[in-house]
Scaffold this motif. Structure first.
Motif, short mmCIF file in Angstrom:
data_model
loop_
_atom_site.label_atom_id
_atom_site.label_comp_id
_atom_site.label_asym_id
_atom_site.label_seq_id
_atom_site.Cartn_x
_atom_site.Cartn_y
_atom_site.Cartn_z
N GLU A 329 16.37 14.16 -22.73
CA GLU A 329 16.80 12.90 -22.94
C GLU A 329 17.40 12.17 -21.89
N ASN A 330 18.11 12.89 -20.65
CA ASN A 330 18.72 12.31 -19.71
C ASN A 330 17.79 11.68 -18.79
N ALA A 339 13.94 6.67 -26.25
CA ALA A 339 12.93 7.58 -27.19
C ALA A 339 13.64 7.98 -28.56
N SER A 340 12.72 8.01 -29.38
CA SER A 340 13.51 8.40 -30.97
C SER A 340 13.71 10.08 -30.67
N ASP A 341 14.24 10.61 -31.84
CA ASP A 341 14.27 12.11 -31.74
C ASP A 341 13.13 12.72 -31.83
N VAL A 373 3.45 10.03 -25.01
CA VAL A 373 4.13 10.10 -26.33
C VAL A 373 4.73 8.65 -26.30
N MET A 374 5.28 7.93 -25.47
CA MET A 374 6.03 6.73 -25.53
C MET A 374 4.81 5.30 -25.66
N GLY A 375 3.64 5.83 -25.31
CA GLY A 375 2.84 4.91 -25.63
C GLY A 375 2.41 3.70 -24.41
N ARG A 376 3.03 4.40 -23.38
CA ARG A 376 2.89 3.65 -21.98
C ARG A 376 1.74 4.15 -21.34
#
Length: 503
Positions: A329-330, A339-341, A373-376
């Protein structure tokens, strides 16, 4: 209580160069000497002038720079050694005599009386030529103490300015060193230096004990280079004095330059620094375990004895099977993403999966997972268009590569000890020209069984601001190496664009 000023004699260019396989060219010696001078070293042992013409050339180059440090040459108790040093124009000499019966009788086949006379004659000769003389007892920790005192007194009567006690093959523990230096400090009225080797892993501890017992000068090398297990490591001594003995001793070093000079010496010596090396190792300020990363992100001192910036290092969070969600997360937040959980869980699980398979999660793989995961999407800034490799029993391994960078093409060739080395050298030429990117480490991380074995190559790259790991996997080790290099270069260039706001 007034602090005792501790002089530092750096012997990287002499004792450090005696590391098996290490040989510094004259220009490399000059570069290291200038860095040592800027670091704040008091005395630089630039080499042993009698050794060779190339050695003398290197020493003379250093002398011409007119550095602040005192420049000295190693010399045996022989006029020829002293004459060679004088010819180089040094400020002084490190005049070394064998002090143990083992060295006197077996190595130079002399008597104690002959050694004492040689010390008197050569000390007088060097002093008459205007040199500063540091009289040094080789293998002093196995010598008869009364004989040591006699020879040191002989040198002092001639006028030598400093005395050095050498634990040449690390034959004492710290409490024994303390006892020896305490005894010698009572009868010697000039600065006493400690020259300790690390055969039993106590070089730094012995040097510190010598200081506490009355010593006022230390000998050390960058990265702990030296014969066998090396010399006392300068970076470790500097930090030990700074952190634990700053009320007693004073040294004038720019500690923030330690990592920089360590990397320069590593490059020229060709001896890789262990990742777990204290102070300057890649893992010295790296954290993976969840409890550690959580702690260090909340309060750095929970798992870091000093701030990495103090020695020119940077903190690194390593992602693997021990990583906790807090670190993920950091890091996502640090690079400016939200980012979502659910996304954090996906990233967490994929990293754990790689770790459970025994895989090193490289920086490039971490960011690739995040991007996916983030779609980048990672822009392939650099692509390999052509690669040709030739090798054989009578052919020097050679590689030619054509690489496209944005709208330009680069063609380079490289030779090496083998086809992989030649390929890496060709690619290094290209990427160095693109963005001053340097390869720091290369290793084969894993190989599966069979003639069609899958090879994993891991590289460590840096552009001076970032250090990242990248992996390439292929049945062909050359293609795996190219893939690792290109993955790493693309990641460095992409990270640079993101940090500059160029999307």
């Amino acid at each position: 209580m007034s602090k005792r000023k501790i002089k530092i004699l750096d012997t990287t260019l002499r004792d450090g160069e005696q590391t098996p396989g290490v040989a510094f060219a004259p220009d490399e010696k000059l570069e290291i000497a200038k860095e040592l001078d800027d670091l704040g070293i008091d005395i630089i042992e630039a080499g042993s002038a009698i050794t060779s013409a190339g050695e003398r050339e290197g020493i003379k180059k250093i002398i011409k720079e007119d550095l602040n440090a005192e420049i000295i040459s190693f010399a045996r108790i022989a006029k020829s050694d002293i004459d060679s040093a004088i010819d180089c124009g040094v400020d002084g000499i490190h005049l070394v005599f064998p002090s143990s019966d083992l060295h006197i009788e077996k190595k130079i086949k002399k008597t104690r009386e002959e050694v004492r006379d040689m010390v008197a004659e050569t000390s007088r000769y060097a002093l008459d030529q205007g040199l500063t003389v540091e009289l040094s007892a080789e293998d002093a920790t196995r010598a008869d103490r009364e004989f040591l005192k006699e020879v040191f007194q002989t040198g002092l009567e001639e006028g030598v300015q400093r005395i050095c006690i050498c634990d040449t093959v690390s034959k004492m523990m710290p409490e024994q060193i303390y006892d020896l230096f305490s005894e010698m400090a009572k009868i010697i009225n000039v600065p006493i230096a400690a020259h300790c080797h690390n055969d039993f892993g106590v070089g730094v501890a012995n040097t510190l004990s010598a200081l506490r017992a009355g010593g006022s000068e230390i000998h050390a090398t960058i990265n702990g280079l030296g014969e066998r297990a090396g010399n006392s490591a300068l970076e470790e001594l500097a930090l030990a004095i700074s952190e634990f003995y700053s009320d007693e001793f004073e040294i004038n070093l720019k500690l923030e330059k330690l990592y920089e000079i360590s990397k320069i010496v590593e490059e020229h010596a060709g001896i890789p620094i262990s990742p777990t090396k204290a102070i300057i190792g890649a893992n010295a300020f790296a954290h993976e375990a969840g409890i550690h990363t959580h702690g260090v992100l909340s309060e750095a001192t929970t798992y870091e004895p000093i701030a990495p910036e103090k020695v020119g290092q940077k903190r690194r969070l390593i992602f693997g099977k021990h990583t906790g969600k807090h670190a993920i997360e950091n890091e996502i937040k640090r690079i400016g993403l939200k980012a979502s959980d659910s996304q954090v869980d996906k990233i967490f699980n994929r990293i754990k999966d790689l770790g459970d398979k025994g895989k090193l999660v490289t920086d490039a793989e971490w960011t690739a997972i995040v991007d996916d995961v983030m779609g980048r999407s990672l822009e392939q800034v650099v692509t390999v268009e052509e690669l040709t490799v030739t090798s054989g029993d009578t052919i020097t391994p050679t590689a030619a590569v054509k690489i496209r960078y944005e709208d330009r093409e680069f063609i380079e060739a490289g030779v090496g000890v083998g086809p992989v080395d030649a390929t890496i050298n060709a690619i290094r030429k290209v990427v160095s020209g693109i963005s001053n990117i340097n390869l720091q480490e290369y290793h084969v991380d894993a190989i599966s069984g069979g003639t069609d074995a899958m090879v994993d190559v891991v590289v460590k790259l840096t552009d001076g601001k970032q250090i990242i790991d990248a992996r390439g996997s292929n049945e062909d080790i050359i293609k795996a190496s190219v893939q690792a290099m290109v993955n790493g270069v693309n990641r460095l260039l992409w990270n640079k664009k993101l940090s500059e706001g160029e999307k």
